[in-house]
Design a protein around this motif. Structure first.
Motif, short mmCIF file in Angstrom:
data_model
loop_
_atom_site.label_atom_id
_atom_site.label_comp_id
_atom_site.label_asym_id
_atom_site.label_seq_id
_atom_site.Cartn_x
_atom_site.Cartn_y
_atom_site.Cartn_z
N THR A 64 -3.43 6.29 -19.12
CA THR A 64 -2.21 5.50 -18.98
C THR A 64 -2.37 4.46 -17.88
OG1 THR A 64 -0.81 7.32 -19.75
CG2 THR A 64 0.26 5.58 -18.45
N PHE A 65 -2.87 4.88 -16.72
CA PHE A 65 -3.06 3.96 -15.60
C PHE A 65 -3.99 2.80 -15.98
CE2 PHE A 65 -2.24 7.68 -12.49
CZ PHE A 65 -0.88 7.39 -12.46
N GLU A 66 -5.01 3.09 -16.78
CA GLU A 66 -5.97 2.04 -17.13
C GLU A 66 -5.33 0.91 -17.93
OE1 GLU A 66 -8.72 1.59 -15.91
OE2 GLU A 66 -9.48 3.53 -15.20
N ARG A 67 -4.20 1.20 -18.58
CA ARG A 67 -3.52 0.17 -19.37
C ARG A 67 -2.50 -0.62 -18.57
NH1 ARG A 67 -2.62 4.62 -22.82
NH2 ARG A 67 -0.38 4.45 -22.41
N LEU A 68 -2.19 -0.18 -17.35
CA LEU A 68 -1.09 -0.77 -16.60
C LEU A 68 -1.56 -1.74 -15.52
CD1 LEU A 68 1.15 2.40 -16.05
CD2 LEU A 68 1.40 0.62 -17.79
N PRO A 69 -0.70 -2.73 -15.20
CA PRO A 69 -1.02 -3.65 -14.10
C PRO A 69 -0.76 -3.00 -12.74
CG PRO A 69 1.08 -4.25 -15.06
CD PRO A 69 0.53 -3.12 -15.91
N LEU A 70 -1.52 -1.94 -12.46
CA LEU A 70 -1.45 -1.21 -11.20
C LEU A 70 -2.86 -1.02 -10.66
CD1 LEU A 70 0.96 1.80 -12.02
CD2 LEU A 70 1.49 -0.16 -10.56
N ARG A 71 -2.95 -0.72 -9.37
CA ARG A 71 -4.21 -0.26 -8.79
C ARG A 71 -3.95 1.11 -8.19
NH1 ARG A 71 -7.44 -2.03 -3.51
NH2 ARG A 71 -9.46 -1.12 -4.03
N VAL A 72 -4.46 2.14 -8.85
CA VAL A 72 -4.24 3.51 -8.41
C VAL A 72 -5.45 3.95 -7.61
CG1 VAL A 72 -3.73 5.87 -9.14
CG2 VAL A 72 -2.87 3.94 -10.49
N ARG A 73 -5.23 4.39 -6.37
CA ARG A 73 -6.33 4.77 -5.48
C ARG A 73 -6.32 6.27 -5.25
NH1 ARG A 73 -5.58 0.09 -0.88
NH2 ARG A 73 -3.91 1.55 -0.27
N PHE A 74 -7.52 6.88 -5.32
CA PHE A 74 -7.67 8.31 -5.10
C PHE A 74 -8.43 8.55 -3.80
CE2 PHE A 74 -7.19 7.63 -9.63
CZ PHE A 74 -6.29 8.62 -10.01
N ALA A 116 -8.14 3.31 -10.48
CA ALA A 116 -7.81 3.15 -11.89
C ALA A 116 -6.78 2.04 -12.01
CB ALA A 116 -7.27 4.45 -12.47
N GLY A 117 -6.66 1.48 -13.22
CA GLY A 117 -5.66 0.45 -13.45
C GLY A 117 -6.26 -0.92 -13.56
N GLN A 118 -5.43 -1.86 -13.99
CA GLN A 118 -5.88 -3.23 -14.22
C GLN A 118 -5.70 -4.12 -13.00
OE1 GLN A 118 -3.97 -4.76 -17.72
NE2 GLN A 118 -4.87 -3.22 -19.08
N GLY A 119 -5.21 -3.54 -11.91
CA GLY A 119 -4.95 -4.35 -10.71
C GLY A 119 -3.49 -4.71 -10.62
N GLY A 120 -2.99 -4.75 -9.38
CA GLY A 120 -1.58 -5.03 -9.16
C GLY A 120 -1.08 -4.21 -7.99
N PRO A 121 0.20 -3.84 -7.98
CA PRO A 121 0.73 -3.02 -6.89
C PRO A 121 -0.07 -1.73 -6.74
CG PRO A 121 2.50 -3.82 -8.30
CD PRO A 121 1.24 -4.16 -8.99
N VAL A 127 6.74 -1.63 -12.36
CA VAL A 127 5.72 -1.58 -13.42
C VAL A 127 5.95 -0.38 -14.32
CG1 VAL A 127 3.26 -1.23 -13.89
CG2 VAL A 127 3.97 -2.83 -12.11
N LEU A 128 6.20 0.78 -13.72
CA LEU A 128 6.43 1.98 -14.52
C LEU A 128 7.69 1.86 -15.37
CD1 LEU A 128 5.47 4.72 -11.90
CD2 LEU A 128 4.05 3.75 -13.72
N ALA A 129 8.77 1.32 -14.78
CA ALA A 129 10.02 1.15 -15.54
C ALA A 129 9.85 0.16 -16.69
CB ALA A 129 11.13 0.69 -14.61
N GLY A 130 9.06 -0.88 -16.46
CA GLY A 130 8.84 -1.88 -17.49
C GLY A 130 7.99 -1.40 -18.64
#
Length: 428
Positions: free
Chosen positions: A51-61, A67-72, A114-117
């Protein structure tokens, strides 16, 4: 100060230390380890990664991977606990994980927007079709019976008048303001609240001698402004804290002869009125009681009268899909609450009353700005919130609530409507 099921912390970028003590009596489901099995957690981790890989987010572990496409940026501090909570409790677990400090975000609203959208795509389609099997069901104890409604309202509005005064403006108005221009300036919030109230009173044609029924007193600002126009106001609330302060404000304004505040349920109202106003109260009614709520408006409104509502709305299909689901907001913020859709309001009014929707105006962008101003003020006054006795978990919860709500309006997932309902030639 009264506390019940809790609300959030204020410093979004400073989660509590990993070993911070959480009061297990007050916050049992936040303090307790997540109950999902290792297999469930692993499956949840894999699903979320996709899911994260499809979203305009940057998830850090913590291990340095992303993971993510970049963004908040969303920082997951404790992936094991994060995945177990979500695997076992879904979105309730997502919220409780934030309350526990297991994830955070430098810009919390941006991440939640992003999640709400993308809310319809967060859960894979096969799992959405099986929602009835895995989604938590709302407890029967949260039904808005006359007794249940009192308990539900008390858990939010009787927390502490001092708490609300810390982040609201001087009018103590806890609903969407109406600004002249956006983005909004904090110094203009009180004026924007008066603009909203005056518009509602204008729609209801409230003036000298108007008999006005208000369902949902808040802290009394609308009743005060209506009485200043010469109206005779009866206002209903189920909150002891709000009633006490509203009565004091009415007395201080010298309007006790024009304003009556009754501590009672809307279903207990009697008499007929020229006008009726209810601001963001329908959200606490519950879907099974929407017909009774609107029938009450119909019964209390004199022929030729005007009823004006302000209501937060959500998309109809999402309302249908999640209507019986137990959510984080219901568990911690607004027990028994459910947002209607525009379609649900229209159908209920049509099928159960002689009322007619004469006008509807939406202004969700103004609510996003109202919530931003409240959230910023709450954050700035974190030390004063703590001094009232609200702990770190509570303050993180309240921050998440305000940010989550703001994000819903910014994403267009939520809206706020002003309705004018008229009553002519009753036939029932």
């Amino acid at each position: 100060m009264r506390t019940a099921e809790p609300p959030p912390t204020a410093r979004q970028s400073a989660p509590p230390p990993p070993n911070a003590r959480i009061d297990a009596v007050r916050w049992p489901d936040v303090a307790a380890p997540a109950k999902a099995s290792a297999v469930t957690a692993a499956v949840t981790a894999a699903v979320l990664r996709r899911t994260f890989e499809r979203l305009p987010l940057r998830v850090r572990f913590p291990d340095g991977t992303t993971a993510g496409q970049g963004g908040p940026v969303l920082d997951i501090h404790d992936p094991k606990a994060f995945h177990r909570r979500i695997g076992g409790q879904g979105l309730i677990g997502f919220g409780e994980s934030y309350m526990a400090g297991e994830w955070d975000a430098p810009d919390l609203v941006a991440v939640l927007t992003v999640l709400a959208g993308n809310v319809a795509e967060l859960i894979p389609a096969p799992l959405q079709r099986l929602r009835g099997l895995w989604a938590l069901r709302r407890p029967r104890a949260q039904r808005n019976t006359p007794t249940g409604a009192r308990a539900n309202i008390s858990r939010h509005y009787d927390l502490s008048n001092d708490l609300f005064a810390l982040f609201l403006d001087d009018t103590l108005t806890y609903s969407a303001a109406l600004f002249r221009a956006l983005p909004a300036d904090r110094s203009l919030l009180a004026a924007a609240q008066h603009r909203k109230i005056d518009r509602l009173l204008d729609l209801a044609e409230v003036g000298e001698g108007t008999r006005l029924l208000e369902i949902g007193t808040g802290w009394g600002e609308l009743a005060l402004r209506a009485a200043a126009r010469g109206a005779r106001v009866t206002s209903l609330t189920l909150s002891h804290e709000q009633s006490d302060l509203a009565l004091r404000r009415v007395a201080e304004a010298g309007l006790s002869d024009r304003v009556r505040i009754d501590l009672c349920d809307y279903r207990e109202a009697r008499g007929t009125y020229d006008a009726l106003v209810s601001v963001e109260m329908i959200e606490a009614v519950g879907a099974e009681y929407w017909p009774e709520y609107f029938r009450t408006l119909d019964a209390r409104l004199a022929p030729g009268g005007r009823a004006v509502l302000q209501a937060i709305t959500m998309p109809h299909q999402r309302m249908l899909a999640s209507g019986n689901t137990f959510t984080w907001i219901q568990k911690y913020i607004f027990p028994g609450g459910l947002l209607p859709s525009v379609e649900a309001v229209a159908e209920t009014v049509r099928d159960h009353t002689d009322l007619r929707i004469a006008r509807r105006d939406g202004y969700g962008a103004h609510y996003a700005e109202t919530l931003r101003l409240w959230r910023e003020r709450f954050t700035e006054r974190a030390d004063e919130v703590a001094a009232l006795g609200f702990d770190d978990v509570f303050r993180r919860m309240w921050t998440l609530y305000l940010a989550y709500s703001e994000a819903g309006f910014r994403a267009g997932y939520l809206d706020v409507q002003q309705y004018l309902l008229t009553k002519e030639n009753p036939t029932r």
